[in-house]
Every structure is written in structure tokens, then in C-alpha cells.
Design a protein around this motif. Structure first.
Motif, PDB file in Angstrom:
ATOM      1  N   VAL A  72       0.806  -1.224   0.000  1.00 24.89           N
ATOM      2  CA  VAL A  72       0.000   0.000   0.000  1.00 24.89           C
ATOM      3  C   VAL A  72       0.838   1.273   0.000  1.00 24.89           C
ATOM      4  CG1 VAL A  72      -1.981  -1.118   1.083  1.00 24.89           C
ATOM      5  CG2 VAL A  72      -0.272   0.008   2.526  1.00 24.89           C
ATOM      6  N   VAL A  73       2.159   1.166   0.058  1.00 28.05           N
ATOM      7  CA  VAL A  73       3.005   2.364   0.059  1.00 28.05           C
ATOM      8  C   VAL A  73       2.714   3.279  -1.130  1.00 28.05           C
ATOM      9  CG1 VAL A  73       5.387   3.163  -0.283  1.00 28.05           C
ATOM     10  CG2 VAL A  73       4.865   1.540   1.545  1.00 28.05           C
ATOM     11  N   PRO A  74       2.698   2.773  -2.384  1.00 28.36           N
ATOM     12  CA  PRO A  74       2.424   3.695  -3.495  1.00 28.36           C
ATOM     13  C   PRO A  74       1.026   4.283  -3.453  1.00 28.36           C
ATOM     14  CG  PRO A  74       2.504   1.415  -4.284  1.00 28.36           C
ATOM     15  CD  PRO A  74       2.995   1.406  -2.873  1.00 28.36           C
ATOM     16  N   LEU A  75       0.068   3.545  -2.913  1.00 21.85           N
ATOM     17  CA  LEU A  75      -1.296   4.048  -2.807  1.00 21.85           C
ATOM     18  C   LEU A  75      -1.377   5.163  -1.763  1.00 21.85           C
ATOM     19  CD1 LEU A  75      -4.086   3.600  -3.986  1.00 21.85           C
ATOM     20  CD2 LEU A  75      -4.492   1.852  -2.238  1.00 21.85           C
ATOM     21  N   ILE A  76      -0.677   4.989  -0.652  1.00 23.79           N
ATOM     22  CA  ILE A  76      -0.637   6.032   0.377  1.00 23.79           C
ATOM     23  C   ILE A  76       0.016   7.291  -0.174  1.00 23.79           C
ATOM     24  CG2 ILE A  76       0.452   6.672   2.568  1.00 23.79           C
ATOM     25  CD1 ILE A  76      -0.073   3.805   3.517  1.00 23.79           C
ATOM     26  N   ARG A  77       1.090   7.118  -0.928  1.00 21.15           N
ATOM     27  CA  ARG A  77       1.748   8.297  -1.517  1.00 21.15           C
ATOM     28  C   ARG A  77       0.820   9.033  -2.478  1.00 21.15           C
ATOM     29  NH1 ARG A  77       7.503   5.203  -2.481  1.00 21.15           N
ATOM     30  NH2 ARG A  77       8.345   5.559  -0.391  1.00 21.15           N
ATOM     31  N   GLU A  78      -0.032   8.290  -3.178  1.00 18.48           N
ATOM     32  CA  GLU A  78      -0.998   8.922  -4.063  1.00 18.48           C
ATOM     33  C   GLU A  78      -2.018   9.720  -3.255  1.00 18.48           C
ATOM     34  OE1 GLU A  78      -3.238  10.165  -7.305  1.00 18.48           O
ATOM     35  OE2 GLU A  78      -1.179   9.415  -7.183  1.00 18.48           O
ATOM     36  N   MET A  79      -2.453   9.199  -2.117  1.00 21.29           N
ATOM     37  CA  MET A  79      -3.379   9.947  -1.275  1.00 21.29           C
ATOM     38  C   MET A  79      -2.739  11.222  -0.734  1.00 21.29           C
ATOM     39  SD  MET A  79      -6.055   8.077  -1.559  1.00 21.29           S
ATOM     40  CE  MET A  79      -5.395   7.535  -3.154  1.00 21.29           C
ATOM     41  N   ARG A  81      -0.357  12.875  -2.175  1.00 23.78           N
ATOM     42  CA  ARG A  81      -0.236  13.804  -3.301  1.00 23.78           C
ATOM     43  C   ARG A  81      -1.525  14.595  -3.471  1.00 23.78           C
ATOM     44  NH1 ARG A  81      -1.432  14.400  -8.432  1.00 23.78           N
ATOM     45  NH2 ARG A  81      -2.665  12.484  -8.528  1.00 23.78           N
ATOM     46  N   ARG A  82      -2.634  13.979  -3.110  1.00 21.48           N
ATOM     47  CA  ARG A  82      -3.938  14.637  -3.171  1.00 21.48           C
ATOM     48  C   ARG A  82      -4.242  15.433  -1.900  1.00 21.48           C
ATOM     49  NH1 ARG A  82      -7.963  11.732  -6.600  1.00 21.48           N
ATOM     50  NH2 ARG A  82      -6.804  10.428  -8.076  1.00 21.48           N
ATOM     51  N   GLU A  83      -3.267  15.506  -0.981  1.00 25.39           N
ATOM     52  CA  GLU A  83      -3.362  16.290   0.254  1.00 25.39           C
ATOM     53  C   GLU A  83      -4.366  15.702   1.245  1.00 25.39           C
ATOM     54  OE1 GLU A  83      -3.748  20.505  -0.487  1.00 25.39           O
ATOM     55  OE2 GLU A  83      -2.675  20.318  -2.387  1.00 25.39           O
ATOM     56  N   ILE A  84      -4.624  14.397   1.135  1.00 23.24           N
ATOM     57  CA  ILE A  84      -5.503  13.705   2.080  1.00 23.24           C
ATOM     58  C   ILE A  84      -4.648  13.116   3.193  1.00 23.24           C
ATOM     59  CG2 ILE A  84      -7.183  11.850   2.366  1.00 23.24           C
ATOM     60  CD1 ILE A  84      -7.781  12.090  -0.645  1.00 23.24           C
ATOM     61  N   ASN A  85      -5.047  13.329   4.439  1.00 21.58           N
ATOM     62  CA  ASN A  85      -4.322  12.765   5.572  1.00 21.58           C
ATOM     63  C   ASN A  85      -4.462  11.246   5.599  1.00 21.58           C
ATOM     64  OD1 ASN A  85      -3.560  15.311   6.881  1.00 21.58           O
ATOM     65  ND2 ASN A  85      -5.762  15.556   7.222  1.00 21.58           N
ATOM     66  N   VAL A  86      -3.429  10.575   6.110  1.00 23.66           N
ATOM     67  CA  VAL A  86      -3.445   9.117   6.197  1.00 23.66           C
ATOM     68  C   VAL A  86      -2.965   8.678   7.583  1.00 23.66           C
ATOM     69  CG1 VAL A  86      -2.376   6.973   5.378  1.00 23.66           C
ATOM     70  CG2 VAL A  86      -3.099   8.725   3.729  1.00 23.66           C
ATOM     71  N   VAL A  87      -3.760   7.827   8.225  1.00 28.17           N
ATOM     72  CA  VAL A  87      -3.285   7.093   9.392  1.00 28.17           C
ATOM     73  C   VAL A  87      -3.172   5.629   8.963  1.00 28.17           C
ATOM     74  CG1 VAL A  87      -5.628   6.803  10.362  1.00 28.17           C
ATOM     75  CG2 VAL A  87      -3.614   6.513  11.824  1.00 28.17           C
ATOM     76  N   LEU A  88      -2.011   5.057   9.170  1.00 31.10           N
ATOM     77  CA  LEU A  88      -1.737   3.668   8.783  1.00 31.10           C
ATOM     78  C   LEU A  88      -1.593   2.826  10.034  1.00 31.10           C
ATOM     79  CD1 LEU A  88      -0.813   1.355   6.842  1.00 31.10           C
ATOM     80  CD2 LEU A  88       1.509   2.275   7.079  1.00 31.10           C
ATOM     81  N   THR A  89      -2.379   1.759  10.125  1.00 30.66           N
ATOM     82  CA  THR A  89      -2.206   0.812  11.224  1.00 30.66           C
ATOM     83  C   THR A  89      -1.594  -0.473  10.698  1.00 30.66           C
ATOM     84  OG1 THR A  89      -4.448  -0.096  10.965  1.00 30.66           O
ATOM     85  CG2 THR A  89      -4.161   1.716  12.525  1.00 30.66           C
ATOM     86  N   GLY A 104       7.815   7.601   6.309  1.00 31.28           N
ATOM     87  CA  GLY A 104       8.181   8.776   7.091  1.00 31.28           C
ATOM     88  C   GLY A 104       6.962   9.594   7.472  1.00 31.28           C
ATOM     89  N   ALA A 105       6.991  10.881   7.120  1.00 36.87           N
ATOM     90  CA  ALA A 105       5.907  11.796   7.474  1.00 36.87           C
ATOM     91  C   ALA A 105       4.685  11.660   6.570  1.00 36.87           C
ATOM     92  CB  ALA A 105       6.418  13.235   7.431  1.00 36.87           C
ATOM     93  N   ASP A 106       4.749  10.802   5.557  1.00 39.22           N
ATOM     94  CA  ASP A 106       3.596  10.649   4.663  1.00 39.22           C
ATOM     95  C   ASP A 106       2.418   9.946   5.327  1.00 39.22           C
ATOM     96  OD1 ASP A 106       4.529  12.003   2.480  1.00 39.22           O
ATOM     97  OD2 ASP A 106       5.329  10.246   1.460  1.00 39.22           O
ATOM     98  N   ALA A 107       2.659   9.269   6.431  1.00 38.55           N
ATOM     99  CA  ALA A 107       1.560   8.585   7.127  1.00 38.55           C
ATOM    100  C   ALA A 107       1.813   8.609   8.620  1.00 38.55           C
ATOM    101  CB  ALA A 107       1.428   7.137   6.641  1.00 38.55           C
ATOM    102  N   MET A 108       0.744   8.761   9.383  1.00 35.13           N
ATOM    103  CA  MET A 108       0.818   8.652  10.836  1.00 35.13           C
ATOM    104  C   MET A 108       0.618   7.180  11.185  1.00 35.13           C
ATOM    105  SD  MET A 108      -1.612  11.942  11.618  1.00 35.13           S
ATOM    106  CE  MET A 108      -2.703  11.452  10.270  1.00 35.13           C
ATOM    107  N   HIS A 109       1.607   6.583  11.827  1.00 36.69           N
ATOM    108  CA  HIS A 109       1.502   5.153  12.122  1.00 36.69           C
ATOM    109  C   HIS A 109       0.958   4.924  13.526  1.00 36.69           C
ATOM    110  CE1 HIS A 109       2.834   1.206  13.644  1.00 36.69           C
ATOM    111  NE2 HIS A 109       2.505   0.823  12.424  1.00 36.69           N
ATOM    112  N   GLN A 110       0.030   3.965  13.615  1.00 35.64           N
ATOM    113  CA  GLN A 110      -0.483   3.467  14.890  1.00 35.64           C
ATOM    114  C   GLN A 110      -0.560   1.945  14.791  1.00 35.64           C
ATOM    115  OE1 GLN A 110      -2.176   6.161  17.548  1.00 35.64           O
ATOM    116  NE2 GLN A 110      -0.201   6.489  16.586  1.00 35.64           N
ATOM    117  N   TYR A 111      -0.434   1.279  15.934  1.00 34.68           N
ATOM    118  CA  TYR A 111      -0.708  -0.159  15.944  1.00 34.68           C
ATOM    119  C   TYR A 111      -2.213  -0.370  15.887  1.00 34.68           C
ATOM    120  CZ  TYR A 111       4.152  -1.256  16.853  1.00 34.68           C
ATOM    121  OH  TYR A 111       5.515  -1.384  16.732  1.00 34.68           O
TER     122      TYR A 111
END
Length: 439
Positions: A72-79, A81-89, A104-111
Motif C-alpha cells: 500500500v506504500v504507493p497508494l498512500i503516496r498517491e493519497m 499527493r492529493r493532500e488527504i491525511n493518512v493514518v496507517l495501522t 516517514g511523514a507521509d503517514a501517521m503510524h499506529q498499531y
């Protein structure tokens, strides 16, 4: 089972989870003691956030482990790019490290919160996602029902359904339908996966191909790669990657058999690096000298096994060889994804138990870039043949690169399928720039 009974069973599952909720703390503490949980961040498993939620639209991505995270890394980067926030668990310590290194800073990580209503509700109350995007095959009943109750669209991307999972769901069709009816969309890896999801009640379903093919090359430090290549010199190398119990000892047998003939260095990268202390001891007991990446050991001429005991450096390990055996396929079942070694210019070998990646292996094998081995004796012969037959090895490598190129396009297809859910968020994000979130 009728639909009414199925819903009653799911309600019972949810209530059982609530009863068990107070007992989960000691269980997580035990897992933390074994190194399977991040002790400092155990609160996240109960839905307690450790980061501020930014203003603006937000998508919740969930990826169980390392493979799903990479997908999902490339999909998150696409989001982003569209300025949509992402939290990844994610669910594992290793996947958390991969997320940090690759995003890195492209996604906020949580368990990921435990699939218990108090934890899931707390997580959703805080993050308030506009859409939930789940990778591959993660089906958690309470989470799915709670998202459905809140009318939050949930999409399964890069979706796959293994033989075992499909057989299990087929025995409980009413429960499957009661869960899968909550999915707004399933974007499957293959036609077979798509048909299985349809059979279980998911609609609509589309096919994208495998997102992992559209990934960037695995990162590595070019200075480390050059240094190791200099130390290896003219020695022949091969790798056994993503290995499970028994496969490391199979690699040791290959090495001992071929060492004198081929002047061999064997690279072993276990799927779970925490096993490496135990593995090193077992390899040394067999009379093999082991170098470890975490110790920064030099690959001197007397080293037999280079033990890859780090996370997120597959690009380094595969950059040192042109022959790779992909594990969880000889003694364990299910297989691991062979696309990474094919993308990085390796001839691919595998055991026969690759049910979870059957479509990918079939495509690689059909094009001549992957070979299946039944047992250790056959693996010895295959490694020797490829190390001593340059034309055959290069032919497999080229076929693998060509096959991967032909398989690209899953990211474009996935984004197109997601457009009804992400386009409104893109507009909202750009019309209302995010303000700094309060600490």
C-alpha cells in the motif's frame, strides 16, 4: 445457518470480546515480554491514540504485516499527493519499522486496535476516518461491523483469498455474507480472488492486479552494497529469503553440499529476524561460520552464511546475488511473494506450497522465470545448475523482469476504482487547507 442466526452469531462474537476485554492486558504484556509487541505503545492496541489527529479529510489504511505494508506504500503516496491525511495501522513491530522507513511523514503510524468493540470504538471516535482501506485479506468482524454501523465506506484493496480461507468461509456462508455486505468495494488481485469474494457475498468486486508490482525498488545503502560486493569478490552467491523454520537448515545443506564445488557464499534472510540468535547457534553447530548484518561483520573468504537479520534491507541482500529461493514454501505452507526477487534481477526458486501466491507463481513459471523444487535434494541441484549455467540464469532473470513489466498497472486500476470515495476528499482537502492540529 440463516441470515438472522448469522447476525446473532456476530453479535455474540462482539459481546464475547467485550467480556474478554479486561483480560487482554496481561496477554499483551506477555507478548511484549517476548518482543512481539511494542511495550511503549501498547495503549494503541486498545485504541488510545499517540498522535494528534490533523484537521481535514483522513483515510485509515490497515496493513497487517510487512508484505501488506509494502503493497500500500504507493497508494498512500498517491493519497498524500492529493493532500488527504493518512493514518496507517499495522499489527507487527517489523511492519511498523517498514512503515517508518518507507513512508516517514507521509503517514501517521499506529498499531491496529484489537478487534474488540471498546478498542475499535475508541480508535474510530478519535480518528474519525472518512474511508477505511484494508489491504489484502484482513477480515476482522467487530471492526467491519463498527465501520458499517457508522456508515464509513470500507474498501478491500489488493485483495486475495487463499484456498484455506475460502474453504473456511464457504462452511459459514451466512456469516460471510453478513460481513462482506459491509464492504463498499473489493479490488482483487486476480480473477480467481474476485470470483471467491463474489461467491461469499461481496459486491461490487473488480480486478486490479497486484499492487506490489507497482512498488519502488526496495531501498538499500549503495555504499554498503559496494562494500559487500568488494568483500565477496569472485565467489558465487545465492540467497534463501523470507524463510521459515526448517528452510534455513535446508539452505545450510545446500551450502555444505556445494561449497567445495562452487566456492559458495549463502545469504539467509529469515522472515522473522528475532529467530536469528537461535539460527546462528544451529548453523555454528553444523560447523558453518556466520556473519550477521546487525554486527556489521565482514564477509571474509571463510564466511559460509551471511545472516540478514535486519528489516527493510531486502534490496541489499538481493543485490548481492542472482539466484533466490523464496521461503514459506518447502516446509511451511502458503508461500511468500516472489515479485521482489524477480524485480531485482534474480532467478526465482520456490518450494511447492505457494497457495497464497498461486497466480503470481503461475505467471512467473509460465514465462520461465521461476522454478519449483520438491525437496532439499532438488534445491541443491537447482542452485548448482543456475550458478554454473550463465545462459540459463540470465534467461530466467530476463523473463522475470519482462513478466513484472507486463504485470504493472495495478496502482492506476486501484486509484480508478477508489475515485468515487477519494475524489470528494481531494476537493475538500484543497478547498480547506489543513490547519496545525493542537498538541
Amino acid at each position: 445457518m440463516s441470515s438472522g442466526l448469522a447476525r446473532a452469531a456476530l453479535t455474540g462474537y462482539r459481546w464475547a470480546g467485550m467480556v474478554a476485554y479486561p483480560l487482554i492486558g496481561p496477554y499483551l504484556a506477555l507478548r511484549a515480554a517476548k518482543g512481539k509487541e511494542d511495550r511503549a505503545r501498547r495503549g494503541e492496541r486498545f485504541g488510545h491514540a499517540s498522535l494528534p489527529r490533523p484537521q481535514g479529510p483522513l483515510i485509515w489504511f490497515h496493513a497487517a504485516s510487512v508484505g501488506e505494508t509494502n503493497a500500500v506504500v504507493p497508494l498512500i503516496r498517491e493519497m498524500r499527493r492529493r493532500e488527504i491525511n493518512v493514518v496507517l495501522t499495522t499489527g507487527t513491530i517489523t511492519s511498523a519499522k517498514v512503515a517508518e522507513s518507507r513512508l516517514g511523514a507521509d503517514a501517521m503510524h499506529q498499531y491496529v486496535p484489537l478487534d474488540l468493540k471498546p478498542a475499535v470504538s475508541r480508535f474510530l471516535d478519535y480518528w474519525q476516518p472518512d474511508v477505511a482501506i484494508i489491504a489484502e485479506s484482513e477480515i476482522w468482524p467487530t471492526t467491519i461491523m463498527e465501520l458499517g454501523r457508522r456508515h464509513i465506506p470500507q474498501v478491500l484493496v489488493n485483495a486475495r483469498m487463499s484456498d484455506r480461507s475460502f474453504a473456511r468461509w464457504r462452511k459459514r456462508p451466512a456469516i460471510a455474507e453478513a460481513l462482506f455486505e459491509h464492504l463498499a468495494l473489493v479490488i482483487a488481485q486476480s480473477d480467481v480472488d474476485a470470483e471467491r469474494f463474489r461467491d461469499l457475498g461481496a459486491l461490487p468486486v473488480m480486478v486490479s492486479g497486484n499492487l506490489k508490482v507497482d512498488n519502488d525498488m526496495p531501498p538499500h545503502n549503495p555504499e554498503d552494497l559496494a562494500r559487500y560486493r568488494g568483500q565477496i569478490g569472485a565467489r558465487k552467491t545465492w540467497a534463501a529469503i523470507s524463510t521459515f523454520e526448517g528452510e534455513e537448515m535446508a539452505a545450510a545443506t545446500v551450502h555444505r553440499t556445494l561449497k567445495e564445488r562452487d566456492g559458495l557464499l549463502t545469504i539467509v534472510v529469515p522472515r522473522h529476524p528475532e529467530r536469528c540468535d537461535e539460527l546462528e547457534k544451529a548453523l555454528v553447530e553444523k560447523g558453518l561460520k556466520v556473519a550477521r548484518r546487525t554486527r556489521n561483520d565482514a564477509l571474509t573468504p571463510d564466511v559460509d552464511i551471511f545472516l540478514g537479520d535486519t528489516i527493510g534491507e531486502m534490496g541489499l541482500y538481493l543485490g548481492l546475488t542472482e539466484v533466490a529461493f523464496v521461503g514459506r514454501s518447502m516446509f511451511a505452507e502458503g508461500g511468500q511473494n516472489p515479485l521482489e526477487p524477480a524485480m531485482l534481477g534474480c532467478a526465482v526458486l520456490s518450494g511447492g506450497h505457494v497457495q497464497n501466491f498461486r497466480d503470481t507463481y503461475q505467471r512467473l513459471a509460465r514465462n520461465g522465470s521461476a522454478r519449483m523444487v520438491r525437496d532439499v535434494e532438488m534445491l541443491v541441484k537447482a542452485v548448482h545448475y543456475l550458478l554454473t549455467n550463465d545462459a540459463a540464469r540470465q534467461s530466467m532473470i530476463k523473463a522475470g523482469l519482462d513478466t513484472v513489466q507486463d504485470m504493472r498497472g495495478a496502482l492506476i486500476s486501484t486509484v480508478k476504482g477508489l475515485e468515487p470515495y477519494i475524489n470528494p476528499l481531494t476537493v475538500k482537502a484543497r478547498l480547506h487547507p489543513r490547519a496545525a492540529a493542537p498538541a
